[in-house]
Each structure stands twice: as structure tokens, then as C-alpha cells.
Motif scaffolding. Structure first.
Motif, PDB file in Angstrom:
ATOM      1  N   THR A 191       4.922  -1.026   8.810  1.00 55.77           N
ATOM      2  CA  THR A 191       4.183  -1.112   7.552  1.00 55.77           C
ATOM      3  C   THR A 191       3.653  -2.523   7.348  1.00 55.77           C
ATOM      4  OG1 THR A 191       5.675   0.535   6.636  1.00 55.77           O
ATOM      5  CG2 THR A 191       4.346  -0.681   5.072  1.00 55.77           C
ATOM      6  N   SER A 192       2.404  -2.634   6.936  1.00 54.62           N
ATOM      7  CA  SER A 192       1.799  -3.965   6.792  1.00 54.62           C
ATOM      8  C   SER A 192       2.374  -4.746   5.616  1.00 54.62           C
ATOM      9  CB  SER A 192       0.281  -3.848   6.648  1.00 54.62           C
ATOM     10  OG  SER A 192      -0.050  -3.135   5.483  1.00 54.62           O
ATOM     11  N   ASP A 193       2.741  -4.082   4.540  1.00 51.92           N
ATOM     12  CA  ASP A 193       3.310  -4.769   3.373  1.00 51.92           C
ATOM     13  C   ASP A 193       4.697  -4.213   3.073  1.00 51.92           C
ATOM     14  OD1 ASP A 193       3.769  -6.297   1.109  1.00 51.92           O
ATOM     15  OD2 ASP A 193       2.447  -5.109  -0.172  1.00 51.92           O
ATOM     16  N   LEU A 249       6.090  -2.689  -0.589  1.00 56.09           N
ATOM     17  CA  LEU A 249       6.454  -1.274  -0.637  1.00 56.09           C
ATOM     18  C   LEU A 249       7.952  -1.098  -0.885  1.00 56.09           C
ATOM     19  CD1 LEU A 249       5.570   1.641  -0.496  1.00 56.09           C
ATOM     20  CD2 LEU A 249       5.597   1.472   2.001  1.00 56.09           C
ATOM     21  N   ALA A 250       8.763  -1.963  -0.312  1.00 52.66           N
ATOM     22  CA  ALA A 250      10.213  -1.894  -0.555  1.00 52.66           C
ATOM     23  C   ALA A 250      10.517  -2.129  -2.031  1.00 52.66           C
ATOM     24  CB  ALA A 250      10.943  -2.922   0.307  1.00 52.66           C
ATOM     25  N   VAL A 260       3.738   9.639  -2.116  1.00 53.65           N
ATOM     26  CA  VAL A 260       2.373   9.125  -2.244  1.00 53.65           C
ATOM     27  C   VAL A 260       2.303   7.689  -1.727  1.00 53.65           C
ATOM     28  CG1 VAL A 260       0.578   8.461  -3.906  1.00 53.65           C
ATOM     29  CG2 VAL A 260       1.750  10.657  -4.144  1.00 53.65           C
ATOM     30  N   LEU A 261       3.252   6.858  -2.137  1.00 56.60           N
ATOM     31  CA  LEU A 261       3.264   5.461  -1.687  1.00 56.60           C
ATOM     32  C   LEU A 261       3.366   5.369  -0.164  1.00 56.60           C
ATOM     33  CD1 LEU A 261       5.636   3.846  -4.341  1.00 56.60           C
ATOM     34  CD2 LEU A 261       3.175   3.429  -4.073  1.00 56.60           C
ATOM     35  N   LEU A 262       4.278   6.149   0.411  1.00 56.53           N
ATOM     36  CA  LEU A 262       4.476   6.109   1.858  1.00 56.53           C
ATOM     37  C   LEU A 262       3.241   6.595   2.613  1.00 56.53           C
ATOM     38  CD1 LEU A 262       8.165   7.353   1.957  1.00 56.53           C
ATOM     39  CD2 LEU A 262       7.353   5.032   2.479  1.00 56.53           C
ATOM     40  N   ALA A 302       0.578   4.124   2.663  1.00 51.78           N
ATOM     41  CA  ALA A 302       0.897   3.022   3.574  1.00 51.78           C
ATOM     42  C   ALA A 302       0.739   3.444   5.031  1.00 51.78           C
ATOM     43  CB  ALA A 302       2.316   2.532   3.319  1.00 51.78           C
ATOM     44  N   GLY A 303       0.319   4.700   5.249  1.00 49.06           N
ATOM     45  CA  GLY A 303       0.098   5.180   6.608  1.00 49.06           C
ATOM     46  C   GLY A 303       1.347   5.698   7.293  1.00 49.06           C
TER      47      GLY A 303
END
Length: 82
Positions: free
Chosen positions: A25-27, A31-32, A64-66, A69-70
Motif C-alpha cells: 500500500t502506498s500510504d 490507511l492504518a 471501501v478504504l481497502l 487503496a488497490g
């Protein structure tokens, strides 16, 4: 008690971050933090409302968040909170 609570919550955020880093994950930090807020918020809402729908709503938001984030998300209904 406050130090214990802070350490516990931070360890959960770091656990999320480490998993997200492994997933590329890039961020992962951001996200955590968002996932931790969902967990803490759903726990608080369940305590106030005594409603398991709070956990389901948090799971849906996390999905949705995950996905945004791809990250490929499995069958959430299979592991549904009841």
C-alpha cells in the motif's frame, strides 16, 4: 491505565500498518490510522447503542478504504459479523 490504553491502540495501528506495508500500500500510515479509527469508532458506538450493526458498518467502510487503496478484498459476507 491511560498509558496501557495508548500502547494497546498504537500497537493495533502499527499492526494494521505493517500488514498494509506487506501488501504494498502506498500510504500504509494513513490507511492504518483510518482503519484504527473505524475499529475504535465501532467499539464506542456499540457500547453506546448496543447494536452489532455498528461493526457491520465499520467493515463496509473498511472494505471501501481497502479497495480504494488497490487492495483486493475477499468475500466480506463470508466472514460477516453477526
Amino acid at each position: 491505565m491511560r498509558r496501557i490504553a495508548i500502547a494497546f491502540k498504537e500497537s493495533r495501528r502499527l499492526w494494521f500498518r505493517d500488514l498494509l506495508v506487506q501488501l504494498g500500500t502506498s500510504d500504509a500510515e494513513g490507511l492504518a490510522t483510518q482503519l484504527t479509527l473505524l475499529v475504535d469508532g465501532s467499539i464506542a458506538q456499540d457500547l453506546v447503542r448496543n447494536d452489532p450493526a455498528m461493526a457491520r458498518a465499520a467493515r463496509e467502510a473498511a472494505t471501501v478504504l481497502l479497495k480504494n487503496a488497490g487492495i483486493e478484498v475477499g468475500n466480506a459476507k463470508k466472514n460477516a459479523v453477526r
